[in-house]
Motif scaffolding. Structure first.
Motif, PDB file in Angstrom:
ATOM      1  N   TYR A   1      -8.616  -1.658   4.483  1.00  0.00           N
ATOM      2  CA  TYR A   1      -7.569  -2.424   3.791  1.00  0.00           C
ATOM      3  C   TYR A   1      -6.985  -3.511   4.695  1.00  0.00           C
ATOM      4  O   TYR A   1      -6.540  -4.545   4.228  1.00  0.00           O
ATOM      5  CB  TYR A   1      -6.415  -1.503   3.371  1.00  0.00           C
TER       6      TYR A   1
ATOM      7  N   PHE B   1      -9.040   3.709   5.533  1.00  0.00           N
ATOM      8  CA  PHE B   1      -7.759   3.008   5.473  1.00  0.00           C
ATOM      9  C   PHE B   1      -7.828   1.671   6.216  1.00  0.00           C
ATOM     10  O   PHE B   1      -7.252   0.670   5.767  1.00  0.00           O
ATOM     11  CB  PHE B   1      -6.654   3.892   6.072  1.00  0.00           C
TER      12      PHE B   1
ATOM     13  N   ALA C   1     -10.839   9.334   6.641  1.00  0.00           N
ATOM     14  CA  ALA C   1      -9.656   8.787   5.968  1.00  0.00           C
ATOM     15  C   ALA C   1      -9.103   7.581   6.734  1.00  0.00           C
ATOM     16  O   ALA C   1      -8.739   6.567   6.125  1.00  0.00           O
ATOM     17  CB  ALA C   1      -8.591   9.881   5.844  1.00  0.00           C
TER      18      ALA C   1
ATOM     19  N   LEU D   1       0.830  -1.215   0.000  1.00  0.00           N
ATOM     20  CA  LEU D   1       0.000   0.000   0.000  1.00  0.00           C
ATOM     21  C   LEU D   1       0.861   1.261   0.000  1.00  0.00           C
ATOM     22  O   LEU D   1       0.493   2.282  -0.554  1.00  0.00           O
ATOM     23  CB  LEU D   1      -0.896   0.033   1.251  1.00  0.00           C
ATOM     24  N   CYS D   2       2.004   1.158   0.654  1.00  0.00           N
ATOM     25  CA  CYS D   2       2.855   2.341   0.874  1.00  0.00           C
ATOM     26  C   CYS D   2       3.831   2.583  -0.276  1.00  0.00           C
ATOM     27  O   CYS D   2       4.018   3.709  -0.718  1.00  0.00           O
ATOM     28  CB  CYS D   2       3.628   2.158   2.183  1.00  0.00           C
TER      29      CYS D   2
ATOM     30  N   PHE E   1       1.635   6.962   5.310  1.00  0.00           N
ATOM     31  CA  PHE E   1       0.787   7.055   4.118  1.00  0.00           C
ATOM     32  C   PHE E   1       0.202   8.456   3.998  1.00  0.00           C
ATOM     33  O   PHE E   1      -0.028   9.124   5.003  1.00  0.00           O
ATOM     34  CB  PHE E   1      -0.399   6.078   4.227  1.00  0.00           C
ATOM     35  N   GLN E   2      -0.048   8.853   2.767  1.00  0.00           N
ATOM     36  CA  GLN E   2      -0.790  10.095   2.548  1.00  0.00           C
ATOM     37  C   GLN E   2      -2.054   9.710   1.794  1.00  0.00           C
ATOM     38  O   GLN E   2      -2.056   9.590   0.575  1.00  0.00           O
ATOM     39  CB  GLN E   2       0.081  11.082   1.746  1.00  0.00           C
ATOM     40  N   ARG E   3      -3.098   9.454   2.551  1.00  0.00           N
ATOM     41  CA  ARG E   3      -4.371   9.034   1.941  1.00  0.00           C
ATOM     42  C   ARG E   3      -5.498   9.821   2.585  1.00  0.00           C
ATOM     43  O   ARG E   3      -6.156   9.351   3.506  1.00  0.00           O
ATOM     44  CB  ARG E   3      -4.595   7.542   2.165  1.00  0.00           C
ATOM     45  N   GLY E   4      -5.641  11.048   2.131  1.00  0.00           N
ATOM     46  CA  GLY E   4      -6.681  11.913   2.697  1.00  0.00           C
ATOM     47  C   GLY E   4      -6.241  12.495   4.029  1.00  0.00           C
ATOM     48  O   GLY E   4      -6.848  13.426   4.552  1.00  0.00           O
TER      49      GLY E   4
END
Lengths: 216, 217
Positions: free
Chosen positions: B181, B178, B174, B24-25, B122-125
């Motif tokens: 997952y 996440f 967010a 994912l990263c 992580f940068q997810r929102g």
């Protein structure tokens, strides 16, 4: 980083500090070809312990100092003088101390004025005032020597500069003189290589001296 | 403030979780070795008793110190309904004499732990950090070299993201999204609410390991 000496105005016995002295001192900086180079400001805050039972004994210091310096705007320095501890922290430590509710900030003193450039030196002359109150509590000056970071190696040149400065001031026949207290940085675990922690420790020393002068 | 959820995973499935997180990263994990000292205010210090944590990052060439204060969780009907804990959290990097400083202020060591594991960012929102660590206790004061696991076979997974009063709704969304997952491998919930290990973990781990040949991506 460049090293500094911090000096404070020691009024003659029976006299007090006043804004006229500050004006004259600032003129001295200009008279030795100092060019005005912006403003500067440092702040010292006293933190006192809070206790649930004021009569019960507590194993904690009477106070500690929180110091913010213009040279490190994102840092904050905490000093416990009795135990010779200087802590370098991010500015957010102030909010952490507030949340802990174990120490409360009581009074803040601002050191503020103008800085002057004189070749390899920078001189900052400023007043000491309690925040939200403009009455003058003291005068301080910072002498910064830009080329050297070693306290020991710079000692001679700093002494020579201060001698010239004292001579310039003495021509004005002001009721007092600037005083430099030789701080023992080793006691605080600091090395010969100058850092902002050295500046913070010097401010704490000057602060103690100013308080002693006010009390006497 | 920060948004946080936690969960536990059996040590045997940690490799699979690492493979999933790395997939994912896209960048390798960051190793963690944190000496955590929990300090509490001494008798009579403060209007209320207080707690502060000193974290010493032993993974750095020169260990670095951080002071962390974790405040109360957000309360109210809205906070109850969301699956993520929102709480105040303040940190400050400090010089290495922080422990001596807090002792001098009147704080006492309550307990200490050594957290060993890894982290992914992580940068997810939102800026989401996932840490997977085992907690170790010291048999002698500060003896991090002689630490032993507190819960052998179980590791703690924590998902955190910094938030502010004006954006925590988005950050909560967010983080929740996440967590989906990771759902086949572990349950993530608010700290203090134990949900145990998930029954699908073994199958999910086997699947992850077989698709990658058991190697990190």
């Amino acid at each position: 980083m460049p090293l500094k000496w911090i000096l404070h105005w020691q009024p003659n016995a029976g006299t007090t500090v006043n804004s006229q002295i500050l004006t004259e001192v600032s003129q001295c900086a200009e008279s030795i070809n100092g060019t005005k180079d912006g403003r500067w400001k440092s702040t010292i805050t006293y933190y006192k312990p809070m206790s649930r039972d004021p009569n019960a004994p507590g194993e904690y210091p009477r106070d500690f100092l929180g110091i913010s310096l213009q040279e490190q705007p994102n840092k904050y320095y905490c000093i416990i003088r009795g135990q010779k501890i200087v802590l370098e922290a991010d500015s957010s430590i102030q909010m952490i101390m507030e949340k802990l509710q174990s120490y409360k900030s009581r009074v803040s003193l601002n050191f503020e004025g103008f800085q002057y450039k004189l070749g390899d030196f920078k001189v900052r002359v400023g007043k000491v005032v309690v925040s939200h109150n403009e009455s003058l509590r003291g005068i301080v000056m910072e002498v910064e020597y830009l080329p050297i970071s070693s306290l020991e190696k710079s000692r001679q040149i700093m002494e020579e500069f201060v001698d010239i400065w004292q001579e310039t001031i003495s021509r004005k026949s002001l009721p007092g003189h600037f005083m430099h207290i030789d701080t023992n940085f080793t006691e605080y675990g600091l090395s010969d290589h100058y850092s902002s922690q050295h500046t913070a420790v010097q401010y704490a020393t000057v602060m103690a001296q100013l308080l002693a002068t006010v009390r006497s | 403030m920060e948004c946080v959820v936690q969960g536990i995973i059996e040590a045997q499935h940690v490799d699979a979780l690492e493979i999933l997180l790395q997939g994912l990263c896209g960048v390798p994990k960051e190793r963690l070795r944190i000496h955590e000292l929990c300090l509490k205010s001494g008798a009579n210090l403060g209007t209320v008793s207080s707690e502060v944590r000193l974290l010493c990052d032993l993974e750095q060439p020169v260990p670095t110190w951080t002071v962390r204060h974790v405040g109360g969780a957000m309360k109210g009907a809205g906070a109850e309904q969301i699956s993520v804990l929102v709480r105040t959290m303040l940190e400050s990097k400090v010089s290495k004499n922080a422990l001596r400083f807090f002792y001098a202020l009147g704080y006492k060591l309550d307990h200490e732990l050594l957290r060993v594991g890894f982290a992914f960012h992580f940068q997810r929102g939102a800026r989401i950090t996932v840490t997977v660590t085992s907690a170790n206790k010291m048999l002698k004061l500060h003896a991090t070299e002689e630490a032993v696991q507190v819960t052998p076979g179980i590791q703690l997974v924590e998902v955190t993201a910094p938030a502010a009063a004006d954006n925590y709704h988005d950050v909560v969304a967010a983080v929740s999204s996440f967590c989906e997952y990771l759902a086949p491998l572990l349950h993530l919930s608010k700290p203090g609410i134990s949900t145990g290990v998930v029954p699908t973990a073994a199958a999910a781990a086997t699947s992850l390991m077989s698709t990658t040949g058991g190697k990190a991506l």
